[in-house]
Design a protein around this motif. Structure first.
Motif, PDB file in Angstrom:
ATOM      1  N   ILE A  15       0.685  -1.314   0.116  1.00 47.78           N
ATOM      2  CA  ILE A  15       0.301   0.342  -0.057  1.00 47.78           C
ATOM      3  C   ILE A  15       0.983   1.416  -0.129  1.00 47.78           C
ATOM      4  N   LEU A  16       2.306   1.249   0.460  1.00 51.26           N
ATOM      5  CA  LEU A  16       2.666   2.339   0.716  1.00 51.26           C
ATOM      6  C   LEU A  16       3.563   2.586  -0.381  1.00 51.26           C
ATOM      7  N   HIS A  17       4.426   1.758  -1.165  1.00 49.75           N
ATOM      8  CA  HIS A  17       4.251   1.791  -2.746  1.00 49.75           C
ATOM      9  C   HIS A  17       3.292   2.101  -3.739  1.00 49.75           C
ATOM     10  N   PHE A  18       1.968   1.623  -3.225  1.00 49.98           N
ATOM     11  CA  PHE A  18       0.825   2.194  -4.312  1.00 49.98           C
ATOM     12  C   PHE A  18       1.030   3.509  -4.163  1.00 49.98           C
ATOM     13  N   ILE A  19       0.950   3.878  -2.510  1.00 49.78           N
ATOM     14  CA  ILE A  19       0.457   4.942  -2.628  1.00 49.78           C
ATOM     15  C   ILE A  19       1.045   5.905  -3.019  1.00 49.78           C
ATOM     16  N   LEU A  20       2.578   5.831  -2.374  1.00 51.40           N
ATOM     17  CA  LEU A  20       3.385   6.886  -3.471  1.00 51.40           C
ATOM     18  C   LEU A  20       3.584   7.025  -4.975  1.00 51.40           C
ATOM     19  N   ILE A  21       3.458   5.915  -5.758  1.00 50.06           N
ATOM     20  CA  ILE A  21       3.236   6.149  -7.511  1.00 50.06           C
ATOM     21  C   ILE A  21       1.854   7.299  -7.497  1.00 50.06           C
ATOM     22  N   ALA A  22       0.467   6.967  -7.355  1.00 53.58           N
ATOM     23  CA  ALA A  22      -0.757   6.835  -7.079  1.00 53.58           C
ATOM     24  C   ALA A  22      -0.524   8.298  -7.011  1.00 53.58           C
ATOM     25  N   GLY A  23       0.219   8.485  -5.808  1.00 55.10           N
ATOM     26  CA  GLY A  23      -0.324   9.957  -5.563  1.00 55.10           C
ATOM     27  C   GLY A  23       0.243  11.334  -6.314  1.00 55.10           C
ATOM     28  N   LEU A  24       1.708  10.248  -7.025  1.00 53.23           N
ATOM     29  CA  LEU A  24       2.053  11.867  -7.566  1.00 53.23           C
ATOM     30  C   LEU A  24       0.467  11.960  -8.792  1.00 53.23           C
ATOM     31  N   VAL A  25       0.262  10.346  -9.536  1.00 49.63           N
ATOM     32  CA  VAL A  25      -0.390  11.483  -9.915  1.00 49.63           C
ATOM     33  C   VAL A  25      -1.824  11.163 -10.483  1.00 49.63           C
ATOM     34  N   GLY A  26      -2.561  11.155  -9.075  1.00 49.83           N
ATOM     35  CA  GLY A  26      -3.173  11.355  -9.100  1.00 49.83           C
ATOM     36  C   GLY A  26      -2.769  13.659  -8.273  1.00 49.83           C
ATOM     37  N   ARG A  27      -1.847  13.312  -8.109  1.00 50.61           N
ATOM     38  CA  ARG A  27      -1.762  15.174  -8.025  1.00 50.61           C
ATOM     39  C   ARG A  27      -2.059  16.071  -8.963  1.00 50.61           C
ATOM     40  N   SER A  28      -1.632  15.013 -10.170  1.00 54.58           N
ATOM     41  CA  SER A  28      -1.424  16.237 -11.069  1.00 54.58           C
ATOM     42  C   SER A  28      -3.022  16.451 -11.590  1.00 54.58           C
ATOM     43  N   ILE A  29      -3.724  15.974 -11.313  1.00 50.21           N
ATOM     44  CA  ILE A  29      -4.781  16.784 -11.819  1.00 50.21           C
ATOM     45  C   ILE A  29      -6.286  16.881 -10.285  1.00 50.21           C
ATOM     46  N   ALA A  30      -5.471  16.706  -8.993  1.00 47.60           N
ATOM     47  CA  ALA A  30      -6.032  17.203  -8.179  1.00 47.60           C
ATOM     48  C   ALA A  30      -7.108  18.403  -8.373  1.00 47.60           C
ATOM     49  N   HIS A  31      -6.444  19.066  -8.605  1.00 45.22           N
ATOM     50  CA  HIS A  31      -7.680  20.528  -8.884  1.00 45.22           C
ATOM     51  C   HIS A  31      -8.194  20.711  -9.816  1.00 45.22           C
ATOM     52  N   LEU A  32      -8.559  19.234 -10.694  1.00 45.02           N
ATOM     53  CA  LEU A  32      -9.675  19.266 -11.153  1.00 45.02           C
ATOM     54  C   LEU A  32     -10.273  17.916 -10.786  1.00 45.02           C
ATOM     55  N   PRO A  33     -11.893  18.071  -9.837  1.00 43.00           N
ATOM     56  CA  PRO A  33     -11.351  17.240  -8.626  1.00 43.00           C
ATOM     57  C   PRO A  33     -13.001  16.711  -9.728  1.00 43.00           C
ATOM     58  N   VAL A  34     -13.733  17.381 -10.407  1.00 47.77           N
ATOM     59  CA  VAL A  34     -14.584  16.615 -11.778  1.00 47.77           C
ATOM     60  C   VAL A  34     -14.273  15.724 -12.063  1.00 47.77           C
ATOM     61  N   LEU A  35     -13.096  16.108 -12.697  1.00 50.65           N
ATOM     62  CA  LEU A  35     -11.869  15.622 -13.899  1.00 50.65           C
ATOM     63  C   LEU A  35     -12.087  14.090 -13.450  1.00 50.65           C
ATOM     64  N   SER A  36     -11.120  14.387 -12.655  1.00 48.80           N
ATOM     65  CA  SER A  36     -10.185  13.201 -11.847  1.00 48.80           C
ATOM     66  C   SER A  36     -11.481  12.264 -11.103  1.00 48.80           C
ATOM     67  N   GLY A  37     -12.811  12.711 -11.021  1.00 48.58           N
ATOM     68  CA  GLY A  37     -13.599  11.896 -10.237  1.00 48.58           C
ATOM     69  C   GLY A  37     -14.321  10.743 -11.436  1.00 48.58           C
ATOM     70  N   ALA A  38     -14.465  11.719 -12.490  1.00 48.70           N
ATOM     71  CA  ALA A  38     -15.189  11.033 -13.559  1.00 48.70           C
ATOM     72  C   ALA A  38     -13.961   9.788 -13.645  1.00 48.70           C
ATOM     73  N   LEU A  39     -12.497  10.153 -13.932  1.00 49.82           N
ATOM     74  CA  LEU A  39     -11.486   9.909 -14.690  1.00 49.82           C
ATOM     75  C   LEU A  39     -11.629   7.715 -13.715  1.00 49.82           C
ATOM     76  N   GLY A  40     -11.547   8.260 -12.555  1.00 47.44           N
ATOM     77  CA  GLY A  40     -11.850   7.449 -10.944  1.00 47.44           C
ATOM     78  C   GLY A  40     -12.676   6.021 -11.711  1.00 47.44           C
ATOM     79  N   ILE A  41     -14.096   6.857 -11.558  1.00 52.64           N
ATOM     80  CA  ILE A  41     -14.937   5.903 -11.948  1.00 52.64           C
ATOM     81  C   ILE A  41     -14.865   4.987 -13.335  1.00 52.64           C
TER      82      ILE A  41
END
Length: 241
Positions: free
Chosen positions: A111-137
């Protein structure tokens, strides 16, 4: 002293993360009793699969949620890099510790390895929460939309190409869990972190667990495992008298 906006803590987010910490400790404590033969169950049993999924969902949505708040509050680059460094160090310690204790199935992408990588990916579009949420779904739904998408192939590649163990104590697959991280910013956009919590000792305790989730994650299993081991070997000694 009033806390500056850039360093503010949100009790609900810490409570949310603290709830995940409690469930994680219960999960690992049961695993320890199972390891020493006092409990019998399969980790593939639907109950335990669901239990683990709930824990991961809480932790990983909290990652996306935190990313949104960090961007919205203009978190400094220094603090961001410091947090990344702590995660990388923690992931490395988990790999090293698990390799020393269980060399045949040590943790190479938990989980920590995953959070490190996924957190970096997620950070890049965190300022666009609707787009991020739609892509997440979409990513969460992808294995159901396209059943041929098989993340076990990636794990097999890890095992064969990089010499990783075929069995590991913890592995977090990119799908659907990256999608769960990307849904997290929606909680920030909705302002869920502003919900007021009652000021009770129990709530305060859970909040403190969430506030120090990383050091607790790194230390709790060592403590719990040693506790169960002491009970086990103590009982064996008493029986041998």
């Amino acid at each position: 002293m009033q806390t500056s906006p850039r360093s503010a803590r949100f009790p609900l987010l810490d409570f949310y993360r603290g709830t995940a910490v409690i469930l994680m400790m219960v999960f690992h404590f049961c695993w320890d009793w199972r390891y020493f033969g006092y409990l019998e169950y399969s980790l593939q049993d639907p109950f335990w699969v669901t239990f683990r999924a709930i824990i991961l969902t809480l932790f990983l949505t909290a990652v996306g949620w935190s990313n949104y708040l960090a961007v919205a509050m203009q978190q400094s680059l220094t603090r961001y890099l410091s947090n990344l460094g702590k995660l990388a160090l923690g992931a490395g310690l988990v790999s090293l510790g698990s390799w020393l204790m269980f060399p045949n199935n040590w943790i190479f992408f938990g989980i920590l390895h995953f959070i490190l990588i996924a957190g970096l990916v997620g950070r890049s579009i965190a300022h666009l929460p609707v787009l991020s949420g739609a892509l997440g779904i979409l990513l969460i739904s992808l294995p159901y939309i396209l059943p041929q998408v098989d993340m076990s192939e990636l794990r097999r590649w890890f095992s064969s190409a990089l010499g990783m163990p075929r069995q590991t104590l913890d592995y977090v697959a990119p799908l659907p869990w990256l999608g769960v991280v990307l849904v997290g910013p929606l909680l920030g956009k909705l302002g869920v972190h502003h919900i007021h919590l009652p000021s009770t000792k129990a709530v305060t305790w859970v909040i403190s667990l969430g506030r120090y989730a990383l050091p607790i994650y790194l230390s709790h299993q060592v403590i719990l495992f040693l506790l169960v081991a002491l009970i086990h070997f103590g009982w064996q000694w008493v029986r041998g008298l």
